[in-house]
Design a protein around this motif. Sequence first.
Motif, short mmCIF file in Angstrom:
data_model
loop_
_atom_site.label_atom_id
_atom_site.label_comp_id
_atom_site.label_asym_id
_atom_site.label_seq_id
_atom_site.Cartn_x
_atom_site.Cartn_y
_atom_site.Cartn_z
N GLN A 1 0.81 -1.22 0.00
CA GLN A 1 0.00 0.00 0.00
C GLN A 1 0.84 1.27 0.00
OE1 GLN A 1 -3.27 0.05 2.85
NE2 GLN A 1 -3.32 -2.19 2.79
N LEU A 2 2.13 1.14 0.27
CA LEU A 2 3.00 2.32 0.29
C LEU A 2 3.18 2.87 -1.12
CD1 LEU A 2 5.88 1.04 2.63
CD2 LEU A 2 4.07 2.68 3.20
N PRO A 3 3.40 4.18 -1.24
CA PRO A 3 3.74 4.74 -2.55
C PRO A 3 5.01 4.07 -3.09
CG PRO A 3 3.25 6.48 -0.97
CD PRO A 3 3.31 5.19 -0.19
N ASP A 4 5.12 3.98 -4.40
CA ASP A 4 6.24 3.28 -5.05
C ASP A 4 7.60 3.70 -4.50
OD1 ASP A 4 4.31 2.12 -6.63
OD2 ASP A 4 4.70 3.41 -8.36
N ALA A 5 7.82 5.02 -4.43
CA ALA A 5 9.14 5.52 -4.01
C ALA A 5 9.45 5.13 -2.57
CB ALA A 5 9.19 7.04 -4.19
N HIS A 6 8.45 5.16 -1.71
CA HIS A 6 8.67 4.80 -0.30
C HIS A 6 8.93 3.30 -0.18
CE1 HIS A 6 6.12 8.52 1.00
NE2 HIS A 6 7.25 8.86 0.41
N ARG A 7 8.14 2.50 -0.88
CA ARG A 7 8.32 1.05 -0.84
C ARG A 7 9.71 0.66 -1.34
NH1 ARG A 7 3.87 -0.47 -2.98
NH2 ARG A 7 4.52 0.03 -5.09
N GLU A 8 10.13 1.29 -2.43
CA GLU A 8 11.42 0.94 -3.02
C GLU A 8 12.58 1.18 -2.05
OE1 GLU A 8 13.41 1.37 -7.33
OE2 GLU A 8 12.57 3.23 -6.53
N VAL A 9 12.64 2.35 -1.41
CA VAL A 9 13.75 2.61 -0.49
C VAL A 9 13.64 1.74 0.75
CG1 VAL A 9 14.24 4.94 -1.33
CG2 VAL A 9 12.71 4.64 0.60
N LEU A 10 12.43 1.48 1.21
CA LEU A 10 12.26 0.61 2.38
C LEU A 10 12.81 -0.79 2.10
CD1 LEU A 10 10.91 0.28 5.25
CD2 LEU A 10 8.98 -0.70 4.00
N LEU A 11 12.46 -1.36 0.96
CA LEU A 11 12.94 -2.69 0.63
C LEU A 11 14.45 -2.72 0.40
CD1 LEU A 11 10.05 -3.86 -1.70
CD2 LEU A 11 10.52 -4.59 0.65
N MET A 12 14.98 -1.69 -0.26
CA MET A 12 16.41 -1.64 -0.49
C MET A 12 17.17 -1.56 0.83
SD MET A 12 16.63 0.86 -3.81
CE MET A 12 18.40 0.64 -4.10
N ARG A 13 16.64 -0.77 1.76
CA ARG A 13 17.32 -0.59 3.05
C ARG A 13 17.12 -1.79 3.97
NH1 ARG A 13 20.55 -0.52 6.17
NH2 ARG A 13 20.74 0.78 8.00
N CYS A 14 15.89 -2.26 4.10
CA CYS A 14 15.58 -3.29 5.09
C CYS A 14 15.74 -4.71 4.58
CB CYS A 14 14.17 -3.09 5.63
SG CYS A 14 13.98 -1.51 6.47
N VAL A 15 15.39 -4.97 3.35
CA VAL A 15 15.48 -6.32 2.81
C VAL A 15 16.84 -6.57 2.17
CG1 VAL A 15 14.49 -7.96 1.15
CG2 VAL A 15 12.99 -6.50 2.50
N ASP A 16 17.27 -5.60 1.32
CA ASP A 16 18.54 -5.76 0.63
C ASP A 16 19.73 -5.38 1.51
OD1 ASP A 16 17.06 -6.49 -1.59
OD2 ASP A 16 17.06 -4.46 -2.41
#
Length: 191
Positions: free
Chosen positions: A136-151
Amino acid sequence: MGAGQSQTDHDLILAVREGGEIGRAAFAQLYERHKAWAMSVALRFQSDPERASDAVQDAFLSLLRKGGALYAGAQFRTILYLPIKHAAMRQSRRSSRIGSKRMHSTGDVAGTIGVVSVELETGSDDNTRVRDAVMQLPDAHREVLLMRCVDDLSVAEVAAALDIPEGTVKSRLYHAVRGLRGVLGGDETSQ
């Protein structure tokens, strides 16, 4: 310089820049080291595993063609992120043009991100709630969250990979976490 197993990514990038047989062997090692991570990134933008795999191959081939032009001062995942994203999005556009079946119905990045299904595939209700909240997060927010927390990329690496200022990354992370708390109904003290 040999392409030994104990070499760092930086050493391997330098070997790739030199070219020849050593460069090809070094690139093969980089591919083996990072192909699983690359696939998880591609699946965020292309939900079809076959097409995501094609995107990964395209991204690595793109970098191989650059060879001597690869920037040795960056982390390899930072160099690899955008080519994977762009290749996977091209695959998504290509598949939507030819009418292939897709997992999600929307045509934008949010619809094609196969996100956390790769990282949170345990099936628990909590993971489903988190996955849905992330989507549900906006694309830009989701992308940095995944890059920081998952990657597990640093803020500086995320900024370099996306070619945006570190302050923008921090702002997007802040808003992503705030958005997740809002969607999940958590209070500001929970994590």
